[in-house]
Design a protein around this motif. Structure first.
Motif, PDB file in Angstrom:
ATOM      1  N   UNK A   1     -18.865   5.379 -10.330  1.00 64.30           N
ATOM      2  CA  UNK A   1     -19.972   4.980  -9.471  1.00 64.30           C
ATOM      3  C   UNK A   1     -19.623   3.888  -8.482  1.00 64.30           C
ATOM      4  N   UNK A   2     -18.338   3.729  -8.184  1.00 62.76           N
ATOM      5  CA  UNK A   2     -17.914   2.698  -7.248  1.00 62.76           C
ATOM      6  C   UNK A   2     -17.860   3.204  -5.816  1.00 62.76           C
ATOM      7  N   UNK A   3     -17.270   2.392  -4.973  1.00 59.17           N
ATOM      8  CA  UNK A   3     -17.114   2.715  -3.548  1.00 59.17           C
ATOM      9  C   UNK A   3     -15.976   3.721  -3.384  1.00 59.17           C
ATOM     10  N   UNK A   4     -16.300   4.934  -2.976  1.00 62.94           N
ATOM     11  CA  UNK A   4     -15.314   6.008  -2.892  1.00 62.94           C
ATOM     12  C   UNK A   4     -14.239   5.694  -1.856  1.00 62.94           C
ATOM     13  N   UNK A   5     -14.618   5.195  -0.694  1.00 59.05           N
ATOM     14  CA  UNK A   5     -13.622   4.903   0.330  1.00 59.05           C
ATOM     15  C   UNK A   5     -12.691   3.766  -0.107  1.00 59.05           C
ATOM     16  N   UNK A   6     -13.242   2.788  -0.820  1.00 62.92           N
ATOM     17  CA  UNK A   6     -12.399   1.698  -1.341  1.00 62.92           C
ATOM     18  C   UNK A   6     -11.396   2.235  -2.352  1.00 62.92           C
ATOM     19  N   UNK A   7     -11.840   3.120  -3.210  1.00 63.64           N
ATOM     20  CA  UNK A   7     -10.943   3.732  -4.187  1.00 63.64           C
ATOM     21  C   UNK A   7      -9.842   4.529  -3.528  1.00 63.64           C
ATOM     22  N   UNK A   8     -10.185   5.237  -2.447  1.00 62.76           N
ATOM     23  CA  UNK A   8      -9.172   6.019  -1.733  1.00 62.76           C
ATOM     24  C   UNK A   8      -8.123   5.118  -1.092  1.00 62.76           C
ATOM     25  N   UNK A   9      -8.567   4.033  -0.482  1.00 55.40           N
ATOM     26  CA  UNK A   9      -7.637   3.115   0.183  1.00 55.40           C
ATOM     27  C   UNK A   9      -6.734   2.427  -0.841  1.00 55.40           C
ATOM     28  N   UNK A  10      -7.318   1.904  -1.883  1.00 55.66           N
ATOM     29  CA  UNK A  10      -6.526   1.206  -2.898  1.00 55.66           C
ATOM     30  C   UNK A  10      -5.579   2.184  -3.596  1.00 55.66           C
ATOM     31  N   UNK A  11      -6.074   3.355  -3.948  1.00 55.80           N
ATOM     32  CA  UNK A  11      -5.219   4.369  -4.575  1.00 55.80           C
ATOM     33  C   UNK A  11      -4.087   4.804  -3.660  1.00 55.80           C
ATOM     34  N   UNK A  12      -4.380   4.955  -2.381  1.00 60.98           N
ATOM     35  CA  UNK A  12      -3.335   5.328  -1.426  1.00 60.98           C
ATOM     36  C   UNK A  12      -2.256   4.275  -1.300  1.00 60.98           C
ATOM     37  N   UNK A  13      -2.664   3.016  -1.294  1.00 66.42           N
ATOM     38  CA  UNK A  13      -1.684   1.922  -1.215  1.00 66.42           C
ATOM     39  C   UNK A  13      -0.815   1.859  -2.465  1.00 66.42           C
ATOM     40  N   UNK A  14      -1.445   1.991  -3.613  1.00 66.60           N
ATOM     41  CA  UNK A  14      -0.684   1.966  -4.865  1.00 66.60           C
ATOM     42  C   UNK A  14       0.263   3.169  -4.933  1.00 66.60           C
ATOM     43  N   UNK A  15      -0.217   4.328  -4.528  1.00 64.30           N
ATOM     44  CA  UNK A  15       0.619   5.534  -4.529  1.00 64.30           C
ATOM     45  C   UNK A  15       1.791   5.432  -3.574  1.00 64.30           C
ATOM     46  N   UNK A  16       1.582   4.823  -2.421  1.00 63.86           N
ATOM     47  CA  UNK A  16       2.681   4.627  -1.466  1.00 63.86           C
ATOM     48  C   UNK A  16       3.748   3.725  -2.072  1.00 63.86           C
ATOM     49  N   UNK A  17       3.319   2.655  -2.694  1.00 67.99           N
ATOM     50  CA  UNK A  17       4.268   1.755  -3.350  1.00 67.99           C
ATOM     51  C   UNK A  17       5.017   2.447  -4.476  1.00 67.99           C
ATOM     52  N   UNK A  18       4.326   3.259  -5.241  1.00 71.46           N
ATOM     53  CA  UNK A  18       4.975   3.986  -6.332  1.00 71.46           C
ATOM     54  C   UNK A  18       6.005   4.973  -5.792  1.00 71.46           C
ATOM     55  N   UNK A  19       5.677   5.657  -4.699  1.00 68.95           N
ATOM     56  CA  UNK A  19       6.640   6.573  -4.083  1.00 68.95           C
ATOM     57  C   UNK A  19       7.877   5.854  -3.592  1.00 68.95           C
ATOM     58  N   UNK A  20       7.708   4.678  -3.029  1.00 66.27           N
ATOM     59  CA  UNK A  20       8.847   3.881  -2.560  1.00 66.27           C
ATOM     60  C   UNK A  20       9.717   3.442  -3.731  1.00 66.27           C
ATOM     61  N   UNK A  21       9.094   2.985  -4.794  1.00 68.61           N
ATOM     62  CA  UNK A  21       9.847   2.542  -5.972  1.00 68.61           C
ATOM     63  C   UNK A  21      10.610   3.708  -6.592  1.00 68.61           C
ATOM     64  N   UNK A  22       9.980   4.870  -6.684  1.00 69.51           N
ATOM     65  CA  UNK A  22      10.669   6.036  -7.220  1.00 69.51           C
ATOM     66  C   UNK A  22      11.880   6.413  -6.370  1.00 69.51           C
ATOM     67  N   UNK A  23      11.725   6.336  -5.062  1.00 69.18           N
ATOM     68  CA  UNK A  23      12.852   6.638  -4.172  1.00 69.18           C
ATOM     69  C   UNK A  23      13.995   5.654  -4.379  1.00 69.18           C
ATOM     70  N   UNK A  24      13.671   4.380  -4.469  1.00 74.62           N
ATOM     71  CA  UNK A  24      14.714   3.364  -4.667  1.00 74.62           C
ATOM     72  C   UNK A  24      15.428   3.568  -5.995  1.00 74.62           C
ATOM     73  N   UNK A  25      14.695   3.923  -7.038  1.00 72.92           N
ATOM     74  CA  UNK A  25      15.331   4.183  -8.337  1.00 72.92           C
ATOM     75  C   UNK A  25      16.243   5.392  -8.262  1.00 72.92           C
ATOM     76  N   UNK A  26      15.837   6.436  -7.543  1.00 69.90           N
ATOM     77  CA  UNK A  26      16.686   7.603  -7.374  1.00 69.90           C
ATOM     78  C   UNK A  26      17.964   7.269  -6.610  1.00 69.90           C
ATOM     79  N   UNK A  27      17.850   6.410  -5.599  1.00 70.30           N
ATOM     80  CA  UNK A  27      19.018   6.026  -4.813  1.00 70.30           C
ATOM     81  C   UNK A  27      20.012   5.232  -5.648  1.00 70.30           C
ATOM     82  N   UNK A  28      19.529   4.404  -6.533  1.00 67.46           N
ATOM     83  CA  UNK A  28      20.418   3.604  -7.391  1.00 67.46           C
ATOM     84  C   UNK A  28      21.175   4.464  -8.382  1.00 67.46           C
ATOM     85  N   UNK A  29      20.584   5.571  -8.788  1.00 68.43           N
ATOM     86  CA  UNK A  29      21.231   6.460  -9.759  1.00 68.43           C
ATOM     87  C   UNK A  29      22.357   7.277  -9.129  1.00 68.43           C
ATOM     88  N   UNK A  30      22.361   7.408  -7.839  1.00 67.83           N
ATOM     89  CA  UNK A  30      23.378   8.224  -7.163  1.00 67.83           C
ATOM     90  C   UNK A  30      24.725   7.586  -7.172  1.00 67.83           C
TER      91      UNK A  30
END
Length: 77
Positions: A48-77
């Protein structure tokens, strides 16, 4: 809940269509943003919260997670 379903469908289609021609890091960050925004929309719609706020915050967290996953993959190479 109807607005959440529409926003989730829109975020998913935009995220998937925009991945062509991008580098690996950019694809992971964009995919993370789309998934995070979707999770944020659904989570805030259910609680029951603010849907647009949830989308923005979730998008920011997801972007950061994607970046971290990429960096971890690069270190394994």
């Amino acid at each position: 809940m109807r607005h959440a379903a529409i926003a989730l469908a829109l975020a998913g289609s935009l995220g998937l269509s925009a991945c062509s021609g991008l580098g690996d890091r950019d694809q992971k960050m964009l995919s993370g943003a789309a998934i995070g925004a979707g999770v944020g929309v659904v989570g805030t719609a259910v609680t029951g919260g603010c849907i647009s706020c949830g989308a923005v915050i979730g998008g920011l967290v997801g972007t950061g997670a994607g970046y971290i996953l990429h960096e971890n993959d690069e270190r394994r190479k």
